[in-house]
Design a protein around this motif. Structure first.
Motif, PDB file in Angstrom:
ATOM      1  N   UNK A  77     -28.854 -26.743 -28.747  1.00 29.53           N
ATOM      2  CA  UNK A  77     -28.139 -25.764 -28.408  1.00 29.53           C
ATOM      3  C   UNK A  77     -28.794 -24.722 -27.328  1.00 29.53           C
ATOM      4  N   UNK A  78     -29.941 -24.529 -27.467  1.00 36.73           N
ATOM      5  CA  UNK A  78     -30.620 -23.706 -26.563  1.00 36.73           C
ATOM      6  C   UNK A  78     -30.674 -24.171 -24.923  1.00 36.73           C
ATOM      7  N   UNK A 122     -31.262  -5.465 -29.766  1.00 36.60           N
ATOM      8  CA  UNK A 122     -32.340  -4.700 -30.210  1.00 36.60           C
ATOM      9  C   UNK A 122     -33.355  -5.877 -30.193  1.00 36.60           C
ATOM     10  N   UNK A 123     -33.510  -6.911 -30.606  1.00 34.35           N
ATOM     11  CA  UNK A 123     -34.548  -7.862 -31.051  1.00 34.35           C
ATOM     12  C   UNK A 123     -34.894  -8.318 -29.639  1.00 34.35           C
ATOM     13  N   UNK A 124     -34.155  -8.600 -28.650  1.00 35.71           N
ATOM     14  CA  UNK A 124     -34.505  -9.227 -27.422  1.00 35.71           C
ATOM     15  C   UNK A 124     -34.823  -8.194 -26.220  1.00 35.71           C
ATOM     16  N   UNK A 131     -30.819  -5.818 -16.782  1.00 36.71           N
ATOM     17  CA  UNK A 131     -30.721  -7.261 -16.394  1.00 36.71           C
ATOM     18  C   UNK A 131     -31.230  -7.943 -17.597  1.00 36.71           C
ATOM     19  N   UNK A 132     -30.675  -9.266 -17.865  1.00 36.00           N
ATOM     20  CA  UNK A 132     -31.189  -9.921 -18.840  1.00 36.00           C
ATOM     21  C   UNK A 132     -31.775 -11.351 -18.327  1.00 36.00           C
ATOM     22  N   UNK A 133     -32.918 -11.701 -18.601  1.00 34.44           N
ATOM     23  CA  UNK A 133     -33.309 -13.085 -18.070  1.00 34.44           C
ATOM     24  C   UNK A 133     -32.608 -13.941 -19.289  1.00 34.44           C
ATOM     25  N   UNK A 134     -31.709 -14.945 -18.905  1.00 35.65           N
ATOM     26  CA  UNK A 134     -30.942 -15.409 -19.941  1.00 35.65           C
ATOM     27  C   UNK A 134     -31.706 -16.512 -20.468  1.00 35.65           C
ATOM     28  N   UNK A 135     -32.883 -17.038 -19.872  1.00 39.35           N
ATOM     29  CA  UNK A 135     -33.545 -18.075 -20.634  1.00 39.35           C
ATOM     30  C   UNK A 135     -34.361 -17.433 -21.883  1.00 39.35           C
ATOM     31  N   UNK A 138     -31.794 -16.329 -24.549  1.00 32.64           N
ATOM     32  CA  UNK A 138     -31.403 -17.746 -25.348  1.00 32.64           C
ATOM     33  C   UNK A 138     -32.438 -18.052 -26.388  1.00 32.64           C
ATOM     34  N   UNK A 139     -33.739 -17.907 -26.130  1.00 37.22           N
ATOM     35  CA  UNK A 139     -34.877 -18.383 -27.088  1.00 37.22           C
ATOM     36  C   UNK A 139     -34.592 -17.254 -28.358  1.00 37.22           C
TER      37      UNK A 139
END
Length: 149
Positions: A77-78, A122-124, A131-135, A138-139
């Protein structure tokens, strides 16, 4: 099943299996869901239903190991999610606006509730206008958390 999994993995599977399937067998879809997701898998509801049906509605530990093997062969999935983000990232910046990510999580696929999205953000450490670093995202989002189902 020892040929497919390390002994350490089997011990972890056994501990989780008997923690949630106290009768020695998985008897409900909820039990199977919790166990597999607690072990880091992300099966869909349809996959879970198929596994239960294929095992006659009950599942021993040996049968559960077979299901884990089959499912682990099908799922990464990741990697799949990161590849999907990359395909939609024409500038290859490896970031996505938080607003766009929120919209995707609320409206696409197996839609999350606003509460679930807030919890994940919140957790991320995602800020609403950032901006969100998608890698990295995803983790965190693919980590096994039983109450996300």
């Amino acid at each position: 099943m020892a040929r497919y999994f390390r002994e350490q993995d089997i011990d972890e599977f056994r501990e989780c299996f008997y923690l949630f399937a106290r009768s020695g067998k998985i008897r409900t879809l909820d039990e199977l869901t919790i166990i597999m997701r607690s072990l880091g898998m992300s099966p869909t509801i349809q996959e879970l239903k198929k596994y239960m049906k294929d095992k006659g509605g009950k599942m021993s530990f040996a049968e559960f190991l077979e299901v884990m093997h089959v499912h682990s062969q099908a799922e990464d999935l990741p990697r799949e999610v990161v590849e999907a983000f990359r395909a939609a990232d024409p500038n290859k910046k490896e970031v996505i606006p938080a607003k766009q990510l929120r919209h995707m999580l609320l409206h696409w696929g197996e839609q999350l509730s606003p509460k679930e999205v807030e919890q994940i953000f919140r957790e991320a450490n995602v800020t609403p206008n950032g901006q969100v670093k998608y890698q990295d995202f995803v983790k965190i989002a693919c980590a096994p958390v039983p109450d996300y189902y």
